[in-house]
Design an enzyme around this catalytic site. Structure first.
Site, mmCIF file in Angstrom:
data_model
loop_
_atom_site.group_PDB
_atom_site.id
_atom_site.type_symbol
_atom_site.label_atom_id
_atom_site.label_comp_id
_atom_site.label_asym_id
_atom_site.label_seq_id
_atom_site.Cartn_x
_atom_site.Cartn_y
_atom_site.Cartn_z
ATOM 1 N N ALA A 53 0.758 -1.046 0.021
ATOM 2 C CA ALA A 53 -0.061 0.108 0.099
ATOM 3 C C ALA A 53 0.823 1.222 -0.091
ATOM 4 C CB ALA A 53 -0.894 0.101 1.468
ATOM 5 N N ILE A 55 0.912 3.794 1.805
ATOM 6 C CA ILE A 55 1.212 4.146 3.070
ATOM 7 C C ILE A 55 2.416 3.109 3.510
ATOM 8 C CG2 ILE A 55 -0.427 2.523 4.415
ATOM 9 C CD1 ILE A 55 -0.997 4.989 6.486
ATOM 10 N N TYR A 56 2.451 2.106 3.357
ATOM 11 C CA TYR A 56 3.588 1.151 3.828
ATOM 12 C C TYR A 56 4.813 1.708 3.484
ATOM 13 C CZ TYR A 56 -0.212 -2.364 4.046
ATOM 14 O OH TYR A 56 -1.541 -2.962 4.610
ATOM 15 N N GLY A 57 5.201 2.265 2.491
ATOM 16 C CA GLY A 57 6.587 2.676 1.994
ATOM 17 C C GLY A 57 7.514 1.733 1.619
ATOM 18 N N TYR A 301 -0.366 1.303 11.736
ATOM 19 C CA TYR A 301 -1.166 2.318 10.860
ATOM 20 C C TYR A 301 -0.624 3.739 11.758
ATOM 21 C CZ TYR A 301 -2.858 -0.630 7.129
ATOM 22 O OH TYR A 301 -3.387 -1.456 6.147
#
Length: 314
Positions: A53, A55-57, A301
Site C-alpha cells: 500500500a 502508506i507502507y513505504g 498504521y
C-alpha cells in the site's frame, strides 16, 4: 505452490501472497536490500503475489525484488478520495515500482457502501486507468463485513481484500461467521478475493497451524496475504500453502515469537495515533499513548501519523 485465478479476472496468483507491511518502515523497518532479499526468497519458492500500500513505504523493496521476475503480481492500495489524488497515488506507485502498469489497485480500508460512494470520483478514475492498461483490476480492502457485501454488488470492482481469521480478530462489525458469509456472497458474484490478517496481527501465532488450516479451507478465498519477516517464516508459509507438512521444530520456533506495539517513553501524548486507530486500541493516559493489546491489530498504521516516530511494532 498452488495457483488460482482471482475471480473473473485473468490474473493468476499463488495462494500465498507476501504481505509487505511487516518488513517496511511502519513495522520492522528493514533496509531495502534485506527486505527485497526476503521477497526474492519467496519469489524463488513460487510465491508470485505481493501485497502493499502507498502508506507502507515498501515500493523500493518490491522494485528491487522483482528484477528478473517480470510476471510477478503486485497489489497496492490508496486512501485517495478524488480523481486527481488517486491519479497521483497510482503514478507514484508506477514510478516507484519501475513499471508501466500495476496488477491490482484498491481503495484502502473501506467500511461500507457509504464510504465507497464517498470515494466514487477515485473509483471512476481507476476505471479509466484500467481501460488504459495502467491497472489490471480494481476494488477495495476492508475490515468490515459491510464493506465486503457492498463491494460484491458493485460491477466496477474486480477484487476484494477482506480481513478474516478463525477468531474474528479485527473484524470491525461482526464475527468470523459473518465475514465468511460475506466472502461466500462476494465469490458467488465473481469477485476475486484474497484475505489478510489470518494470524490476527500476530495474536494467533501460538495456534498458527490451526489458524492456517482454517484460512486455507475458506471457500472462495483465492489467496491470503501473510506478513513475513524472516526466512523461517517464509519457509513455514510456503510449506503450509503448498500442502506440505512444515518441520515441527520450525513450527515450535515460530510459535514462540510474539509481537507487540511499543510506544517510546518520549511520547508527548499528542493524540494523533488515537485518532488514527480504527480498532480503538489506543488512548492517552497520564499524558502518553497507551495500547490495549487485546484490541490492537498490530497493523502499525498509528505509526504513520506519529510526528515523533515513537510507535513501532516489535
Amino acid at each position: 505452490m498452488q495457483y488460482k485465478k482471482l475471480g473473473n479476472t485473468e490474473i493468476t496468483v499463488s495462494r500465498l501472497c507476501f504481505g509487505t507491511l511487516t518488513i517496511g518502515p511502519l513495522q520492522r523497518g528493514l533496509d531495502v536490500e534485506a527486505g527485497a532479499g526476503l521477497i526474492r526468497q519467496a519469489l524463488e519458492l513460487g510465491v508470485n503475489f505481493m501485497d502493499t500500500a502507498e502508506i507502507y513505504g515498501c515500493y523500493p523493496y518490491i522494485k528491487e525484488a522483482i528484477r528478473g521476475f517480470p510476471d510477478a503480481v503486485v497489489a497496492s492500495k490508496s486512501y485517495a478520495p478524488t480523481g486527481p489524488e488517486m491519479q497521483k497515488s497510482l503514478y507514484k506507485c508506477l514510478k516507484e515500482l519501475g513499471r508501466d502498469y500495476v496488477d491490482i489497485f484498491l481503495l484502502h480500508e473501506q467500511e461500507s457502501l457509504f464510504t465507497i460512494k464517498g470515494h466514487w470520483e477515485a473509483v471512476e478514475y481507476l476505471v479509466k486507468a484500467r481501460e488504459k492498461g495502467l491497472v489490471r483490476a480494481i476494488g477495495i480492502s476492508t475490515h468490515y463485513v459491510a464493506g465486503v457485501r457492498a463491494a460484491a454488488s458493485i460491477p466496477e470492482f474486480d477484487i476484494i481484500h477482506p480481513l478474516i481469521n478463525r477468531s474474528g480478530i479485527g473484524i470491525a462489525d461482526g464475527g468470523a461467521r459473518d465475514m465468511l458469509d460475506a466472502i461466500a456472497f462476494a465469490a458467488m458474484m465473481g469477485k476475486g478475493i484474497y484475505g489478510m490478517k489470518c494470524l490476527g496481527g500476530g495474536h494467533l501465532i501460538p495456534e498458527m497451524d490451526s489458524a492456517m488450516d482454517f484460512i486455507l479451507a475458506v471457500p472462495g478465498l483465492t489467496a491470503v496475504a501473510v506478513g513475513m519477516q524472516s526466512p523461517e517464516e517464509i519457509k513455514y508459509n510456503v510449506s503450509k500453502f503448498s500442502g506440505i507438512m512444515p518441520d515441527q521444530k520450525l513450527v515450535e520456533q515460530l510459535k514462540g515469537k510474539k509481537r507487540r506495539l511499543h510506544v517510546e517513553d518520549y511520547c508527548r501524548g499528542c493524540g494523533q495515533c488515537v485518532e488514527r486507530c480504527t480498532a480503538g486500541a489506543l488512548a492517552i493516559v497520564d499524558g502518553r499513548a497507551r495500547v490495549n493489546m487485546e484490541l490492537c491489530r498490530l497493523c502499525g498504521y498509528c505509526a504513520s501519523v506519529c510526528p515523533d516516530f515513537c510507535i513501532k511494532v516489535i
